[in-house]
Design a protein around this motif. Structure first.
Motif, PDB file in Angstrom:
ATOM      1  N   VAL A  76      54.503  45.855  18.724  1.00 27.28           N
ATOM      2  CA  VAL A  76      55.805  46.003  19.615  1.00 27.28           C
ATOM      3  C   VAL A  76      56.793  44.764  19.179  1.00 27.28           C
ATOM      4  O   VAL A  76      56.165  43.820  18.697  1.00 27.28           O
ATOM      5  CB  VAL A  76      55.134  45.925  21.051  1.00 27.28           C
ATOM      6  N   GLU A  77      57.415  45.127  18.751  1.00 23.97           N
ATOM      7  CA  GLU A  77      58.442  44.467  18.405  1.00 23.97           C
ATOM      8  C   GLU A  77      60.034  45.040  18.096  1.00 23.97           C
ATOM      9  O   GLU A  77      60.080  46.286  17.722  1.00 23.97           O
ATOM     10  CB  GLU A  77      58.116  43.949  16.918  1.00 23.97           C
ATOM     11  N   ASN A 101      60.308  48.046  22.487  1.00 23.12           N
ATOM     12  CA  ASN A 101      59.961  47.031  23.795  1.00 23.12           C
ATOM     13  C   ASN A 101      59.057  46.896  24.669  1.00 23.12           C
ATOM     14  O   ASN A 101      57.603  48.290  24.367  1.00 23.12           O
ATOM     15  CB  ASN A 101      61.061  47.619  24.643  1.00 23.12           C
ATOM     16  N   GLY A 102      58.345  46.165  25.846  1.00 20.62           N
ATOM     17  CA  GLY A 102      57.081  46.022  26.232  1.00 20.62           C
ATOM     18  C   GLY A 102      57.047  47.711  26.779  1.00 20.62           C
ATOM     19  O   GLY A 102      56.017  48.131  27.099  1.00 20.62           O
ATOM     20  N   ARG A 103      57.802  47.797  27.393  1.00 19.67           N
ATOM     21  CA  ARG A 103      57.112  49.536  28.464  1.00 19.67           C
ATOM     22  C   ARG A 103      57.469  50.167  27.346  1.00 19.67           C
ATOM     23  O   ARG A 103      56.565  51.313  28.092  1.00 19.67           O
ATOM     24  CB  ARG A 103      58.977  49.908  28.453  1.00 19.67           C
ATOM     25  N   GLN A 104      57.697  50.767  26.388  1.00 21.00           N
ATOM     26  CA  GLN A 104      56.807  51.373  25.300  1.00 21.00           C
ATOM     27  C   GLN A 104      55.340  50.977  24.918  1.00 21.00           C
ATOM     28  O   GLN A 104      54.468  52.037  24.313  1.00 21.00           O
ATOM     29  CB  GLN A 104      57.674  51.799  24.542  1.00 21.00           C
ATOM     30  N   MET A 123      62.033  40.473  23.698  1.00 24.23           N
ATOM     31  CA  MET A 123      61.994  42.198  23.532  1.00 24.23           C
ATOM     32  C   MET A 123      63.227  42.646  24.513  1.00 24.23           C
ATOM     33  O   MET A 123      63.178  42.201  25.782  1.00 24.23           O
ATOM     34  CB  MET A 123      61.123  43.340  23.748  1.00 24.23           C
ATOM     35  N   PRO A 124      63.824  43.607  24.855  1.00 25.00           N
ATOM     36  CA  PRO A 124      64.652  44.080  25.626  1.00 25.00           C
ATOM     37  C   PRO A 124      63.784  44.708  26.339  1.00 25.00           C
ATOM     38  O   PRO A 124      62.961  45.153  25.980  1.00 25.00           O
ATOM     39  CB  PRO A 124      65.868  45.181  24.437  1.00 25.00           C
ATOM     40  N   GLU A 125      64.328  45.328  27.352  1.00 27.60           N
ATOM     41  CA  GLU A 125      63.703  46.353  28.409  1.00 27.60           C
ATOM     42  C   GLU A 125      62.770  45.345  29.591  1.00 27.60           C
ATOM     43  O   GLU A 125      62.161  45.088  30.521  1.00 27.60           O
ATOM     44  CB  GLU A 125      63.474  47.119  28.280  1.00 27.60           C
ATOM     45  N   ARG A 133      51.106  40.697  30.575  1.00 24.22           N
ATOM     46  CA  ARG A 133      50.631  40.835  31.945  1.00 24.22           C
ATOM     47  C   ARG A 133      50.111  41.735  33.112  1.00 24.22           C
ATOM     48  O   ARG A 133      49.433  41.958  33.716  1.00 24.22           O
ATOM     49  CB  ARG A 133      51.986  39.427  33.191  1.00 24.22           C
ATOM     50  N   ALA A 134      50.847  42.366  32.790  1.00 24.57           N
ATOM     51  CA  ALA A 134      51.104  44.414  33.156  1.00 24.57           C
ATOM     52  C   ALA A 134      49.834  44.718  32.725  1.00 24.57           C
ATOM     53  O   ALA A 134      48.957  45.209  33.516  1.00 24.57           O
ATOM     54  CB  ALA A 134      51.981  44.914  32.934  1.00 24.57           C
TER      55      ALA A 134
END
Length: 193
Positions: A76-77, A101-104, A123-125, A133-134
């Motif tokens: 993730v980058e 991004n973290g969501r993806q 990262m964005p988003e 954490r999630a």
């Protein structure tokens, strides 16, 4: 130092070399413009690059060997160059999944259950720390080993990543050998080879 100017001052054989090309593909490397050089480089297997759509797709990057591997790594980058560099580095040993991004990253981690996650911090988003954490709060992904790869150097960020559950914190610029060793160590620690 005296430098002559104008085309008349250049030896004819040097001028002819620049102007006469039998086939475009047989140009000497030093005679090629940057676009030709980049195209030649991209055609070589060890230097193949994905376009932005491929690099951010939700499946294994399809460049190179697509055979399923025994282990899966999610990268993730948001920096496409670093994303592709890590993909090129790891894809021969692991099935590599990528997200920007973290969501993806969360979506792919829940769906694919990778053996190791490598993530940037900023990262964005959704940043890497929020994603970490999630994932650690989710019973489906809590046991996935996590490498935080970032240019953030201060101790507070390192402690926040460790407290959130990061197994390893690597600083950019990173050593490719160090990253490979970190992935290998986490796989061995969790019984995956």
């Amino acid at each position: 130092v005296h430098l002559p100017l104008g085309p008349d001052r250049i030896a004819p054989e040097l001028r002819d070399r620049r102007q006469t090309v039998t086939q475009a593909t047989q140009k000497r490397v030093e005679d090629q413009d940057p676009r030709e050089w980049a195209q030649r480089l991209v055609r070589q297997k060890q230097y193949r690059f994905s376009d932005i759509g491929d690099a951010t797709d939700r499946r294994t990057v399809t460049r190179g060997d697509d055979a399923p591997k025994a282990t899966r790594v999610l990268v993730v980058e948001d920096n496409v160059d670093i994303l592709e560099h890590i993909n090129l580095q790891l894809r021969d040993q692991h099935s590599v999944y990528v997200a920007q991004n973290g969501r993806q990253g969360i979506e792919i981690a829940r769906r694919e259950r990778p053996d190791v996650i490598i993530s940037d911090f900023m990262m964005p988003e959704m940043d890497g720390l929020t994603m970490l954490r999630a994932l650690k709060a989710d019973p489906l992904t809590t046991d996935i080993p996590f490498i935080m790869l970032t240019s953030k150097q201060n101790i507070e960020d390192r402690l926040a990543a460790r407290d959130a559950g990061a197994d390893i914190y690597l600083s950019k610029p990173y050593s490719p050998r160090e990253l490979e060793a970190a992935v290998r160590r986490l796989l061995e620690k969790h019984g995956r080879h």
